[in-house]
Design an enzyme around this catalytic site. Structure first.
Site, PDB file in Angstrom:
ATOM      1  N   GLY A 282      -4.428  -4.767  -4.664  1.00  0.00           N
ATOM      2  CA  GLY A 282      -5.517  -3.917  -5.133  1.00  0.00           C
ATOM      3  C   GLY A 282      -5.019  -2.516  -5.326  1.00  0.00           C
ATOM      4  N   HIS A 283      -5.269  -1.970  -6.496  1.00  0.00           N
ATOM      5  CA  HIS A 283      -4.975  -0.559  -6.627  1.00  0.00           C
ATOM      6  C   HIS A 283      -5.971   0.106  -7.557  1.00  0.00           C
ATOM      7  CE1 HIS A 283      -2.214  -1.913  -9.931  1.00  0.00           C
ATOM      8  NE2 HIS A 283      -2.862  -0.949 -10.522  1.00  0.00           N
TER       9      HIS A 283
ATOM     10  N   LYS B 184       1.950   2.100  -5.069  1.00  0.00           N
ATOM     11  CA  LYS B 184       2.567   1.541  -6.277  1.00  0.00           C
ATOM     12  C   LYS B 184       1.695   1.794  -7.497  1.00  0.00           C
ATOM     13  CE  LYS B 184       2.809  -2.598  -4.436  1.00  0.00           C
ATOM     14  NZ  LYS B 184       2.504  -2.318  -3.027  1.00  0.00           N
TER      15      LYS B 184
ATOM     16  N   ASP C 234       0.811  -1.225   0.000  1.00  0.00           N
ATOM     17  CA  ASP C 234       0.000   0.000   0.000  1.00  0.00           C
ATOM     18  C   ASP C 234       0.842   1.272   0.000  1.00  0.00           C
ATOM     19  OD1 ASP C 234      -2.292  -1.640   0.225  1.00  0.00           O
ATOM     20  OD2 ASP C 234      -1.935  -1.794   2.372  1.00  0.00           O
TER      21      ASP C 234
ATOM     22  N   VAL D  40      -7.947  -1.069  -0.350  1.00  0.00           N
ATOM     23  CA  VAL D  40      -8.729  -1.169  -1.599  1.00  0.00           C
ATOM     24  C   VAL D  40      -9.415  -2.535  -1.670  1.00  0.00           C
ATOM     25  CG1 VAL D  40      -8.582  -1.151  -4.139  1.00  0.00           C
ATOM     26  CG2 VAL D  40      -7.095   0.339  -2.810  1.00  0.00           C
TER      27      VAL D  40
ATOM     28  N   GLN E 222       2.074  -6.147  -3.071  1.00  0.00           N
ATOM     29  CA  GLN E 222       2.449  -6.183  -1.640  1.00  0.00           C
ATOM     30  C   GLN E 222       3.767  -5.419  -1.438  1.00  0.00           C
ATOM     31  OE1 GLN E 222       1.417  -9.608  -2.977  1.00  0.00           O
ATOM     32  NE2 GLN E 222      -0.574  -8.727  -2.641  1.00  0.00           N
TER      33      GLN E 222
END
Ligand code: IMP
Length: 436
Positions: free
Chosen positions: A40-41, A16, A13, A308, A223
């Site tokens: 998740g992004h 990225k 988090d 996210v 990650q």
């Protein structure tokens, strides 16, 4: 920079997604090499924000080939849904390439992930319950099911049958959960196979041919360093190789093909799930008190620190230079992108952890023993803030207030890596490039 690896330098988090999105347009291939839909992004598409969990960010660029490498674990249902969502938004997935060697997340992996967390009780890892750990366990145990197994119905049935002969007794007898029949799994997974078949390929060969052809490749890590199965805060880690070395094993290119390694570092630190976190500023609801609890809450609110994938409130803390130094070494970082620097505008004074102290001993390097990390007290140095000056409009390094530059430069000195990208807000243009 023919090939660049982008990795998280903390516990994930780090932002990225924004940096990948920013630089991906310069590359011909964008490759995921580890993890799965635990990542998740958010990517911005016109006026909309879209959440990606499995699809490489390269999908957002028409010219780029998004690749899911062999090191990734794929939940086919999630991938098919994500592709449909993107297509509905007018984003074509036609270039997607999925490694035949990537492993498949099965329904029982998700059940076992949740059940195992329950078993651990207060010691739980706080996984995303997406079946990531159990799927990698089967991979390493040489009993996983791979994407290529979906190509042949009879092979797939046979593999599912073999897997269920072990999984069903565990599900039923150890965890009291329901078991699966070969038929119900085939009914769910074979239609996915038909949709995904045109995208399956030998991605190692594809990428090596691309390198020979002078193409540029971006390896997009998920990650972060401290969640790496080998180099992270084990057992409070994910089950894959999130560090830069994972880009080689998780895609099939050799380490000599990597030219640059960009570590993404938030201007402070966050972590989700359990495990040690020396600079954590505990929230009041977690037993935190005084100024620390206020500062932690400020970081969370100003930085909008909510997951996210899970929506969980992230644990927040001051920048940790011990971790930054460690991440620089285990990844061989050539550059750093510092994100969310604008969040620190809310503080009059900003702390940086320069070392740890445990039982009277000072640790300048990441401690060898996990128990030390659990009990480590941060040794802080305090730097002046930039008196609430809004830095979100700065577009060059020189426009930043002197104290902001001093903060960046002190971190560079402590970690030994140049900050080549500075992010001062969520938008693509809220970025300062310094030799990138
Ligand atoms: P798993 O990857 O679901 O097995 O979770 C293992 C640990 O990694 C947990 O502490 C998760 O919260 C953490 N984790 C997994 N994916 C991410 C991510 O994308 N960002 C931050 N933490 C993550």
């Amino acid at each position: 920079m023919p090939s660049t690896v982008l990795v998280g330098a903390q516990w994930g988090d780090e932002g990225k997604g924004k940096i990948t999105d920013l630089i991906a347009s310069d590359y011909d291939y964008v490759v995921r090499f580890q993890g799965g839909n635990n990542a998740g992004h958010t990517v911005v598409h016109g006026s909309k924000k879209l959440a990606l969990h499995l699809m490489p960010s390269g999908v957002m660029y028409e010219h780029a080939v998004p690749v899911i490498g062999n090191g990734v674990v794929v939940d086919p249902g999630v991938l098919v849904k994500e592709m449909a969502m993107l297509e509905a938004e007018g984003i074509s997935c036609k270039n997607l390439q999925i490694s035949c060697d990537a492993h498949v997340i099965m329904p029982y992996h998700k059940d076992l992930d949740g059940a195992d967390e329950k078993r651990l009780g207060t010691n739980q890892i706080g996984t995303t319950k997406r079946g990531i750990g159990p799927c990698y366990q089967d991979k390493m145990g040489r009993k996983g099911i791979r994407i290529q197994d979906l190509l042949d119905e009879s092979i797939f049935r046979l593999k599912v049958e073999t897997a269920l002969s072990q999984k069903n007794p565990i599900l039923e007898k150890i965890y009291g959960l329901h078991s699966y029949s070969v038929e119900e799994i085939c009914e769910e997974y074979l239609p996915y196979a038909r949709i995904l078949k045109p995208y399956m390929t030998e991605t190692a060969q594809l990428l090596n041919n691309a390198l020979r052809g002078g193409k540029k490749i971006l390896f997009e890590g998920a990650q972060g360093t401290l969640l790496d199965i080998d180099h992270g805060t084990y057992p409070y880690v994910t089950s894959s190789s999130c560090c830069a070395g994972g880009a080689a094993t998780g895609s099939g290119i050799g380490p000599t093909a990597i030219d640059r390694v960009l570590g993404i570092e938030k201007a402070y630190v966050t972590r989700v799930g359990g495990g040690p976190f020396p600079t954590e500023l505990k929230f009041a609801e977690e037993g935190g008190e005084g100024q620390d609890a206020i500062d932690g809450e400020t970081l969370c609110q100003e930085g909008y620190e909510y997951g996210v994938t899970t929506g969980r409130k992230r644990r927040c803390g001051w920048f940790d230079a011990v971790i930054a130094r460690y991440a620089a070494e285990v990844n061989g970082l050539t550059d750093v992108a510092m994100t969310k620097l604008d969040v620190l505008s809310a503080f009059d004074k900003i702390k940086i952890c320069v070392a740890y102290e445990c039982e009277g001993k000072r640790y300048d390097y990441f401690p060898m023993q996990q128990s030390v990390l659990f009990h480590a007290k941060p040794i802080y140095e305090e730097l002046p803030g930039w008196e609430g000056q809004d830095i979100t409009g700065c577009r060059s390094y020189d426009e930043l207030p002197e104290n902001t530059r001093a903060y960046i430069e002190y971190i560079e000195e402590l970690s030994g890596v140049k900050t080549s990208i500075v992010s001062v807000g969520p938008d693509r243009d809220q970025t300062i490039l310094r030799g990138w």
